[in-house]
Design a protein around this motif. Sequence first.
Motif, PDB file in Angstrom:
ATOM      1  N   TYR A  29      32.592 -10.073 -71.227  1.00  0.00           N
ATOM      2  CA  TYR A  29      31.976  -9.142 -70.402  1.00  0.00           C
ATOM      3  C   TYR A  29      31.372  -8.313 -71.682  1.00  0.00           C
ATOM      4  O   TYR A  29      31.753  -8.003 -72.573  1.00  0.00           O
ATOM      5  CB  TYR A  29      32.827  -8.431 -69.504  1.00  0.00           C
ATOM      6  CG  TYR A  29      34.080  -7.606 -70.354  1.00  0.00           C
ATOM      7  CD1 TYR A  29      33.597  -6.254 -70.479  1.00  0.00           C
ATOM      8  CD2 TYR A  29      35.145  -8.156 -70.643  1.00  0.00           C
ATOM      9  CE1 TYR A  29      34.516  -5.497 -71.026  1.00  0.00           C
ATOM     10  CE2 TYR A  29      36.213  -7.301 -71.110  1.00  0.00           C
ATOM     11  CZ  TYR A  29      35.957  -6.088 -71.372  1.00  0.00           C
ATOM     12  OH  TYR A  29      36.674  -4.979 -71.900  1.00  0.00           O
ATOM     13  N   CYS A  57      31.114 -13.405 -66.901  1.00  0.00           N
ATOM     14  CA  CYS A  57      30.935 -12.004 -67.032  1.00  0.00           C
ATOM     15  C   CYS A  57      29.438 -11.726 -67.264  1.00  0.00           C
ATOM     16  O   CYS A  57      29.190 -10.939 -66.992  1.00  0.00           O
ATOM     17  CB  CYS A  57      31.990 -11.539 -68.024  1.00  0.00           C
ATOM     18  SG  CYS A  57      33.611 -11.523 -67.423  1.00  0.00           S
ATOM     19  N   TYR A  64      34.420  -8.198 -63.493  1.00  0.00           N
ATOM     20  CA  TYR A  64      34.060  -6.694 -63.592  1.00  0.00           C
ATOM     21  C   TYR A  64      32.760  -6.412 -62.846  1.00  0.00           C
ATOM     22  O   TYR A  64      32.088  -5.615 -63.197  1.00  0.00           O
ATOM     23  CB  TYR A  64      33.559  -6.576 -65.119  1.00  0.00           C
ATOM     24  CG  TYR A  64      34.987  -6.886 -65.846  1.00  0.00           C
ATOM     25  CD1 TYR A  64      36.220  -5.978 -66.230  1.00  0.00           C
ATOM     26  CD2 TYR A  64      35.397  -8.065 -66.768  1.00  0.00           C
ATOM     27  CE1 TYR A  64      37.045  -6.180 -66.717  1.00  0.00           C
ATOM     28  CE2 TYR A  64      36.467  -8.417 -67.315  1.00  0.00           C
ATOM     29  CZ  TYR A  64      37.122  -7.500 -67.468  1.00  0.00           C
ATOM     30  OH  TYR A  64      38.515  -7.780 -68.167  1.00  0.00           O
ATOM     31  N   CYS A  87      35.363 -19.247 -66.259  1.00  0.00           N
ATOM     32  CA  CYS A  87      36.047 -18.058 -66.616  1.00  0.00           C
ATOM     33  C   CYS A  87      37.493 -18.479 -66.913  1.00  0.00           C
ATOM     34  O   CYS A  87      38.173 -18.645 -66.122  1.00  0.00           O
ATOM     35  CB  CYS A  87      36.206 -17.088 -65.670  1.00  0.00           C
ATOM     36  SG  CYS A  87      36.807 -15.517 -66.206  1.00  0.00           S
TER      37      CYS A  87
END
Lengths: 155, 295
Positions: A29, A57, A64, A87
């Motif tokens: 992220y 991400c 997120y 992920c």
Amino acid sequence: MTSRWDVERFGIGPMATPRQADVLLVTGYVSLKTLKRIIRTYEQMPEPKWVLAFGSCTVNGGIYWDSYNTITNLAEYIPVDITVSGCMPRPEAVMDALQTLMKMIQSGEAGAYKKYKENYEYYKANQDRVLKKTVPILGQTPKNDLEGKNEDAKE
Amino acid sequence: MMAVLRVFLFSLFAIFIGLLFMGIGRKVIARIQLRYGPPFYQAFLDVGKLFSRKSITHNFVMDLGMVMSLGGLLATMLFVPIAGHVAVKTSTNLIVIMYLMAIGYLGMAMAVAASGNPNATIGVSRALTMMLGYEVPFFTVMLGLIIVNGTSSLELISQSQAGSILNWNMIRFPLSFIAAEIALQAMMGEKPFDAMIAPAEIASGPMVELSGKYLGLAFLTHAVSIFVETAIIVNLFMGGASNIFTFVLKQFEIYLITVFIEAVFPRFKIEQAVKFLWTVPMGIAVLQLILILLK
């Protein structure tokens, strides 16, 4: 990449500085603070250069997706050539992506860095829109860290 | 005209052999670490790729310094006898070689200092400190051999070891050979003595601002330096060779030793490295020198 998967057998290795790099791997992220550094690193790389966005991400925010200080789609801020979803993605997936990128470079498909120069206003507007949030509300005068560091891209 | 052609051919040969050694060295390290490793011709591909890339220069001094470092080492190479062939004939080439070899490193220092990156400056100051460290034991070793042979001509020293393997200086002066090997490890900037490069610490030091063609030139410089340094050791301790193939094979043996050491050792800090070089190899070299003088 560890010795178990040995990415060096394809002639790929980590470099310590952006000046020597061909491919920028954005792994995971991207918070606003990281985004500043990513843009700065990307603009310091000499051309031709490519970006590999790694993990969900960087594609849609992943877990997120509603965070206040995380960007959801990396491709809006710097041009991304290839993405690896998952992920976390397996090391094999990353190696496969790097080899696909090599094939794309051979066939002339991968040239996103040209897009960055052509559509610089678009990327710059997107970058400024989110980086505004990193300016402290209280205290000293707002200072844009990116100012004066974009000369490489404008050339 | 012939002289120019000779110089050109010698340079191409040195670069080719150096890059080949670099590729094989990477493969050997990978096998030691139980990896598959890159193909042996990877170094050629890397250099080809680097020369095709756009590169960023900072100023004129940087361009000049990079060329000076490659030129300095190529000039050194011209004085090193390769299996009886030497591009420039002189009678005292050992001193000329050691003198010219510093020019390559000074050129590199000039280039990266001009780039203005603090990491590069730290790397270069470390490289020059390291030079101070390894040159003292290496010169002591050379002094011993010069005293024994009564000449500073590398050709005559290598010819004096002709005949059987027992005539090699490696067997006659084993202590000198060990000291020279340790100094060589530092000279090549391989593992226990790679504080100047240290990618995790100062972002590959002198190379931090080098992109594209500049990094390619740095690769070529490293390739030539491998060739020159192994060639000096082969001439000093392994009796040169009668043909080029044997010579390159002997060079490769010397290079393999440094690669093996490189693969398993961690890194010295710069002050530890200089302290080590000024005590252990220096002590061994001085001991051998005393033995030579007493004989």
